[in-house]
Design a protein around this motif. Structure first.
Motif, PDB file in Angstrom:
ATOM      1  N   VAL A  76       0.836  -1.196   0.000  1.00  0.00           N
ATOM      2  CA  VAL A  76       0.000   0.000   0.000  1.00  0.00           C
ATOM      3  C   VAL A  76       0.870   1.244   0.000  1.00  0.00           C
ATOM      4  CG1 VAL A  76      -1.627   1.345   1.368  1.00  0.00           C
ATOM      5  CG2 VAL A  76      -1.951  -1.116   1.125  1.00  0.00           C
ATOM      6  N   SER A  77       0.490   2.214  -0.809  1.00  0.00           N
ATOM      7  CA  SER A  77       1.107   3.540  -0.805  1.00  0.00           C
ATOM      8  C   SER A  77       0.085   4.504  -0.231  1.00  0.00           C
ATOM      9  CB  SER A  77       1.510   3.965  -2.220  1.00  0.00           C
ATOM     10  OG  SER A  77       1.778   5.350  -2.270  1.00  0.00           O
ATOM     11  N   ARG A  78       0.282   4.902   1.014  1.00  0.00           N
ATOM     12  CA  ARG A  78      -0.697   5.770   1.670  1.00  0.00           C
ATOM     13  C   ARG A  78      -0.776   7.152   1.026  1.00  0.00           C
ATOM     14  NH1 ARG A  78      -1.074   8.561   6.937  1.00  0.00           N
ATOM     15  NH2 ARG A  78      -3.196   8.306   7.728  1.00  0.00           N
ATOM     16  N   PRO A  79       0.339   7.791   0.657  1.00  0.00           N
ATOM     17  CA  PRO A  79       0.235   9.122   0.047  1.00  0.00           C
ATOM     18  C   PRO A  79      -0.541   9.145  -1.269  1.00  0.00           C
ATOM     19  CG  PRO A  79       2.455   8.743   0.849  1.00  0.00           C
ATOM     20  CD  PRO A  79       1.746   7.435   0.931  1.00  0.00           C
ATOM     21  N   ASP A 100      -7.241   1.894  -6.740  1.00  0.00           N
ATOM     22  CA  ASP A 100      -7.473   2.895  -5.714  1.00  0.00           C
ATOM     23  C   ASP A 100      -7.990   2.160  -4.488  1.00  0.00           C
ATOM     24  OD1 ASP A 100      -8.044   5.928  -5.015  1.00  0.00           O
ATOM     25  OD2 ASP A 100      -9.823   4.778  -4.441  1.00  0.00           O
ATOM     26  N   ALA A 101      -7.273   2.265  -3.363  1.00  0.00           N
ATOM     27  CA  ALA A 101      -7.602   1.454  -2.195  1.00  0.00           C
ATOM     28  C   ALA A 101      -8.983   1.769  -1.630  1.00  0.00           C
ATOM     29  CB  ALA A 101      -6.534   1.637  -1.116  1.00  0.00           C
ATOM     30  N   ALA A 102      -9.437   2.998  -1.767  1.00  0.00           N
ATOM     31  CA  ALA A 102     -10.729   3.366  -1.204  1.00  0.00           C
ATOM     32  C   ALA A 102     -11.893   2.855  -2.040  1.00  0.00           C
ATOM     33  CB  ALA A 102     -10.813   4.888  -1.059  1.00  0.00           C
ATOM     34  N   SER A 103     -11.803   3.017  -3.366  1.00  0.00           N
ATOM     35  CA  SER A 103     -12.931   2.684  -4.239  1.00  0.00           C
ATOM     36  C   SER A 103     -12.813   1.330  -4.915  1.00  0.00           C
ATOM     37  CB  SER A 103     -13.067   3.754  -5.319  1.00  0.00           C
ATOM     38  OG  SER A 103     -11.942   3.721  -6.199  1.00  0.00           O
ATOM     39  N   ARG A 132       8.901  10.744  -2.470  1.00  0.00           N
ATOM     40  CA  ARG A 132       8.287   9.788  -3.391  1.00  0.00           C
ATOM     41  C   ARG A 132       8.031   8.463  -2.673  1.00  0.00           C
ATOM     42  NH1 ARG A 132       6.317  12.231  -7.650  1.00  0.00           N
ATOM     43  NH2 ARG A 132       6.474  10.367  -8.933  1.00  0.00           N
ATOM     44  N   GLN A 133       7.120   7.681  -3.233  1.00  0.00           N
ATOM     45  CA  GLN A 133       6.887   6.338  -2.738  1.00  0.00           C
ATOM     46  C   GLN A 133       6.896   5.376  -3.916  1.00  0.00           C
ATOM     47  OE1 GLN A 133       3.632   5.795  -0.002  1.00  0.00           O
ATOM     48  NE2 GLN A 133       4.776   4.171   0.981  1.00  0.00           N
ATOM     49  N   TYR A 134       7.431   4.183  -3.672  1.00  0.00           N
ATOM     50  CA  TYR A 134       7.639   3.213  -4.740  1.00  0.00           C
ATOM     51  C   TYR A 134       7.108   1.840  -4.324  1.00  0.00           C
ATOM     52  CZ  TYR A 134      11.044   6.748  -6.201  1.00  0.00           C
ATOM     53  OH  TYR A 134      11.654   7.930  -6.561  1.00  0.00           O
ATOM     54  N   PHE A 135       6.621   1.086  -5.315  1.00  0.00           N
ATOM     55  CA  PHE A 135       6.365  -0.335  -5.154  1.00  0.00           C
ATOM     56  C   PHE A 135       7.570  -1.079  -5.722  1.00  0.00           C
ATOM     57  CE2 PHE A 135       1.803   1.110  -5.586  1.00  0.00           C
ATOM     58  CZ  PHE A 135       1.511   0.932  -4.241  1.00  0.00           C
ATOM     59  N   VAL A 136       7.972  -2.147  -5.059  1.00  0.00           N
ATOM     60  CA  VAL A 136       9.174  -2.882  -5.440  1.00  0.00           C
ATOM     61  C   VAL A 136       8.844  -4.364  -5.555  1.00  0.00           C
ATOM     62  CG1 VAL A 136      11.531  -3.485  -4.791  1.00  0.00           C
ATOM     63  CG2 VAL A 136      10.617  -1.225  -4.211  1.00  0.00           C
ATOM     64  N   THR A 137       9.116  -4.957  -6.718  1.00  0.00           N
ATOM     65  CA  THR A 137       9.029  -6.409  -6.864  1.00  0.00           C
ATOM     66  C   THR A 137      10.446  -6.943  -7.016  1.00  0.00           C
ATOM     67  OG1 THR A 137       8.789  -6.293  -9.279  1.00  0.00           O
ATOM     68  CG2 THR A 137       6.773  -6.290  -7.974  1.00  0.00           C
ATOM     69  N   TRP A 138      10.695  -8.107  -6.424  1.00  0.00           N
ATOM     70  CA  TRP A 138      12.034  -8.672  -6.557  1.00  0.00           C
ATOM     71  C   TRP A 138      11.965 -10.192  -6.645  1.00  0.00           C
ATOM     72  CZ3 TRP A 138      14.337 -12.066  -3.071  1.00  0.00           C
ATOM     73  CH2 TRP A 138      13.715 -12.193  -1.822  1.00  0.00           C
ATOM     74  N   ALA A 139      12.973 -10.751  -7.303  1.00  0.00           N
ATOM     75  CA  ALA A 139      13.078 -12.204  -7.463  1.00  0.00           C
ATOM     76  C   ALA A 139      14.553 -12.566  -7.534  1.00  0.00           C
ATOM     77  CB  ALA A 139      12.343 -12.664  -8.719  1.00  0.00           C
ATOM     78  N   TYR A 140      14.838 -13.813  -7.237  1.00  0.00           N
ATOM     79  CA  TYR A 140      16.230 -14.286  -7.208  1.00  0.00           C
ATOM     80  C   TYR A 140      16.366 -15.473  -8.141  1.00  0.00           C
ATOM     81  CZ  TYR A 140      20.497 -16.428  -5.307  1.00  0.00           C
ATOM     82  OH  TYR A 140      21.745 -16.991  -5.150  1.00  0.00           O
ATOM     83  N   GLY A 141      17.455 -15.519  -8.916  1.00  0.00           N
ATOM     84  CA  GLY A 141      17.653 -16.637  -9.834  1.00  0.00           C
ATOM     85  C   GLY A 141      19.034 -16.600 -10.443  1.00  0.00           C
ATOM     86  N   LYS A 142      19.177 -17.237 -11.599  1.00  0.00           N
ATOM     87  CA  LYS A 142      20.489 -17.336 -12.243  1.00  0.00           C
ATOM     88  C   LYS A 142      20.384 -17.009 -13.718  1.00  0.00           C
ATOM     89  CE  LYS A 142      20.024 -22.312 -13.093  1.00  0.00           C
ATOM     90  NZ  LYS A 142      20.602 -23.647 -12.859  1.00  0.00           N
TER      91      LYS A 142
END
Length: 436
Positions: A76-79, A100-103, A132-142
């Motif tokens: 969630v990004s509150r701002p 939009d979290a509210a609607s 600023r606010q950011y969403f971050v996705t991450w994964a680990y592999g080769k």
């Protein structure tokens, strides 16, 4: 087989997402509240999600939204008022979507991408900087089909929470990574003394070797079992076998709470802006043999804000509860501990003999925490285990809820977020509006 079933459910979620959000905002089937394991079938037309769980009385199931088939994690990004979640796309790819979290109305969606290891779901975090606010996705592999650990890396995608602008960063990494985002950067660590930071605004990567952790003078235990715990606005938070410090900043020995042994502090959990630490009581204290002191420290200065004494566990846990902070940062809970950070009040929810049965899992800005009795951890409580309860910070009183009540994982924008898995093994993320 379990992995394949879940992946199919996620793929189905992409197809039904738009319809469900339309129902949530424009009207859908509704009915009476059912149990958390078997909601009653809708019986009448009304606004709100089609799934009607039994929830705490502070929420109404008549209004809100529902998503089926998203991955278990959300951020969630509150701002910005955005809620982000992952869904699958064709070709072993994933896509980040927001509403939009509210609607519940759809916002931006990211481009589909393929993680380095398609057998494991990417993880999702949120991180904030000053502006600023950011969403971050991450994964680990080769890389490729080689077996060398030098080919492994952490793949990180950083999205601007406001408009979805994406930046990809790949960091070579050997061994299983631990990725956290207590801010202002994204921290990769190995659970010991090696770490790397990613600036979410620029993608710049900076590594810190164990030799550069700036161990405090006169602290031999700091060089034993050294671990990078998180990041504060002043720098990396590091701990040893006993005592902890911020690299180039404050030292726990100098900010110990009143009544504590100054050389005994151990951080157990880090949240944006706060550090939860366990301390031994000062030698000679009346309850030093039976109790410990738990304190919440301001991550910027290290100063303790509030503390409370609790019985020592009969068996030391292998993993302490993760601290959970209310959206505006005024309340914090972890296991059987609860802290009102504004009023500087601490609560240890245990019996007089030290037996502990309450585990808190979420907390709201209104000063209400939700949890359950007789569960293994917060995850178990949110999945419907144990006997649900709520705790009022104003009084410290713990009250039972209906046995089949589902607990909110958090509350944002006046909406409680609930998770539920149906008989087809599909995960539902449901937003119920707070009453009144």
């Amino acid at each position: 087989m379990r992995q394949r079933i879940v992946r199919l459910a996620l793929a189905g979620g992409v197809l039904v997402l738009a319809l469900l959000l339309l129902l949530a905002t424009c009207g859908g089937d509704g009915g009476g509240g059912g149990s958390d394991k078997n909601p009653k079938k809708p019986t009448k037309r009304t606004a709100g999600p089609s799934t009607r769980l039994t929830v705490p009385p502070e929420y109404t199931t008549e209004h809100g939204w529902e998503i089926i088939g998203a991955a278990p994690e959300y951020a969630v990004s509150r701002p910005t008022g955005r809620l982000a979640f992952l869904v699958t796309a064709s070709g072993n790819r994933y896509r980040l979507r927001t509403i939009d979290a509210a609607s519940g109305k759809l916002a931006w969606s990211g481009t589909a991408w393929r993680p380095p290891d398609p057998l494991h779901f990417p993880k999702l975090l949120a991180v904030s900087t000053e502006d600023r606010q950011y969403f971050v996705t991450w994964a680990y592999g080769k890389v490729g089909d080689g077996l060398s650990v030098t080919d492994t890396f952490v793949s990180v995608d950083v999205y601007d929470a406001a408009d979805g602008t994406r930046r990809r960063v790949e960091v070579p990494w050997s061994g299983a990574p631990k990725v956290t985002a207590t801010g202002p950067d994204i921290l990769i660590s190995d659970g010991r003394a090696n770490s790397a930071l990613i600036d979410p605004a620029t993608g710049q990567v900076s590594r810190t070797a164990p030799s550069a952790l700036k161990y405090p003078k006169g602290c031999p235990s700091c060089k034993q079992l050294t671990e990078v715990r998180g990041q504060t606005a002043q720098g990396l938070l590091v701990s040893g076998q006993r005592e902890f410090w911020v690299r180039g900043g404050w030292f726990s020995r100098n900010v110990a709470p009143k009544g504590a042994d100054r050389r005994s502090g151990v951080p157990t959990s880090v949240a944006p802006g706060w550090i939860l630490a366990k301390w031994q009581l000062a030698k000679g204290a009346k309850r030093a043999a039976s109790h410990e002191l738990w304190a919440v420290h301001d991550a910027k200065t290290g100063k303790p804000v509030v503390s409370v004494e609790c019985h020592k566990p009969a068996i030391e846990p292998g993993r302490y509860p993760q601290a959970v902070v209310s959206p505006s940062g005024g309340h914090l809970v972890a296991g059987n501990l609860a802290f009102d950070l504004e009023a500087a009040k601490g609560f240890c929810l245990e019996e007089e003999d030290g037996s502990t049965s309450v585990t808190l899992a979420s907390v709201t800005d209104r000063g209400v925490a939700y949890g359950a009795m007789n569960v293994r951890d917060a995850t178990d409580a949110l999945e419907g285990g144990g006997a649900p309860v709520e705790m009022e910070f104003a009084t410290g009183a713990v009250s039972p809820l209906s046995p089949n009540v589902r607990l909110p994982g958090m509350e944002t924008a006046g909406v409680g977020l609930f998770r539920w898995t149906d008989r087809r093994d599909r995960l539902h993320l449901i937003g119920y509006t707070r009453s009144g």
